[in-house]
Design a protein around this motif. Structure first.
Motif, PDB file in Angstrom:
ATOM      1  N   LEU A  19      -4.991  -4.735   4.437  1.00  0.00           N
ATOM      2  CA  LEU A  19      -6.046  -4.981   3.451  1.00  0.00           C
ATOM      3  C   LEU A  19      -5.544  -4.946   2.006  1.00  0.00           C
ATOM      4  O   LEU A  19      -6.276  -5.291   1.092  1.00  0.00           O
ATOM      5  N   GLY A  20      -4.323  -4.492   1.806  1.00  0.00           N
ATOM      6  CA  GLY A  20      -3.780  -4.425   0.448  1.00  0.00           C
ATOM      7  C   GLY A  20      -4.397  -3.319  -0.380  1.00  0.00           C
ATOM      8  O   GLY A  20      -4.584  -3.469  -1.589  1.00  0.00           O
ATOM      9  N   LEU A  21      -4.716  -2.182   0.249  1.00  0.00           N
ATOM     10  CA  LEU A  21      -5.280  -1.055  -0.490  1.00  0.00           C
ATOM     11  C   LEU A  21      -4.263  -0.518  -1.477  1.00  0.00           C
ATOM     12  O   LEU A  21      -3.056  -0.630  -1.286  1.00  0.00           O
ATOM     13  N   LYS A  22      -4.765   0.093  -2.540  1.00  0.00           N
ATOM     14  CA  LYS A  22      -3.899   0.742  -3.533  1.00  0.00           C
ATOM     15  C   LYS A  22      -3.117   1.872  -2.857  1.00  0.00           C
ATOM     16  O   LYS A  22      -1.924   2.008  -3.034  1.00  0.00           O
TER      17      LYS A  22
ATOM     18  N   THR B  79       0.840  -1.190   0.000  1.00  0.00           N
ATOM     19  CA  THR B  79       0.000   0.000   0.000  1.00  0.00           C
ATOM     20  C   THR B  79       0.877   1.242   0.000  1.00  0.00           C
ATOM     21  O   THR B  79       1.823   1.349   0.774  1.00  0.00           O
ATOM     22  N   ASN B  80       0.554   2.183  -0.867  1.00  0.00           N
ATOM     23  CA  ASN B  80       1.253   3.460  -0.916  1.00  0.00           C
ATOM     24  C   ASN B  80       0.582   4.394   0.094  1.00  0.00           C
ATOM     25  O   ASN B  80      -0.622   4.611   0.019  1.00  0.00           O
ATOM     26  N   VAL B  81       1.338   4.916   1.046  1.00  0.00           N
ATOM     27  CA  VAL B  81       0.807   5.827   2.057  1.00  0.00           C
ATOM     28  C   VAL B  81       1.413   7.200   1.806  1.00  0.00           C
ATOM     29  O   VAL B  81       2.620   7.350   1.690  1.00  0.00           O
ATOM     30  N   ARG B  82       0.528   8.200   1.715  1.00  0.00           N
ATOM     31  CA  ARG B  82       0.999   9.556   1.443  1.00  0.00           C
ATOM     32  C   ARG B  82       0.300  10.528   2.379  1.00  0.00           C
ATOM     33  O   ARG B  82      -0.922  10.491   2.515  1.00  0.00           O
TER      34      ARG B  82
END
Length: 146
Positions: A36-39, A9-12
């Motif tokens: 959860l494997g979010l985008k 998951t990319n967290v920004r």
């Protein structure tokens, strides 16, 4: 939601003015959604504030009365995402942040899990769950963008 071969998951997190904060911290968002494997998970990303709706949104935006605190979304490509928006401190008190952490984040997680469990034929477009702060409580709204 995680499929083999997908990246993490990319967290920004976008920077805020001193008069603002997010309903949750980066750590709280990662704890709620990290497995959860979010985008992506975004605090102030891709937008600092909720931008509204267009004509493809069903039902129409007349239900939203106050500030949208966050949204969870799920796409037909089976990608989930979570966005929290910047809230002015005088509008969104610390008690609301506590309720957000204890009630809203778990509800968003359950909703995303429910979307991921749907068969492909049940996903009719980009599905959204919004959390709105009406000054005393969080209200949830679901929308579909086709």
């Amino acid at each position: 939601m995680e499929r083999s071969g997908e990246s993490e998951t990319n967290v920004r997190v976008e920077y805020l003015q001193k008069t603002e904060y997010y309903a949750c911290t980066r750590r709280q968002a990662e704890a709620a959604f990290g497995d959860l494997g979010l985008k992506w998970i975004g605090l102030g990303y891709p937008s600092r504030h909720f931008s509204g709706f267009d004509r493809r949104t069903q039902p129409r935006s007349c239900l939203i009365e106050r500030a949208v605190v966050c949204e969870a979304a799920y796409s037909p490509q089976r990608e989930g995402r979570f966005s929290a928006y910047a809230m002015r401190k005088e509008i969104y008190p610390p008690e609301a942040r506590e309720r957000f952490r204890d009630c809203v984040l778990p509800e968003m997680r359950r909703w995303l899990q429910k979307q991921a469990a749907k068969p492909d034929t049940a996903i009719l477009g980009h599905e959204f769950l919004l959390a709105e702060w009406d000054g005393t409580t969080h209200r949830f709204h679901t929308f579909t963008w086709r």
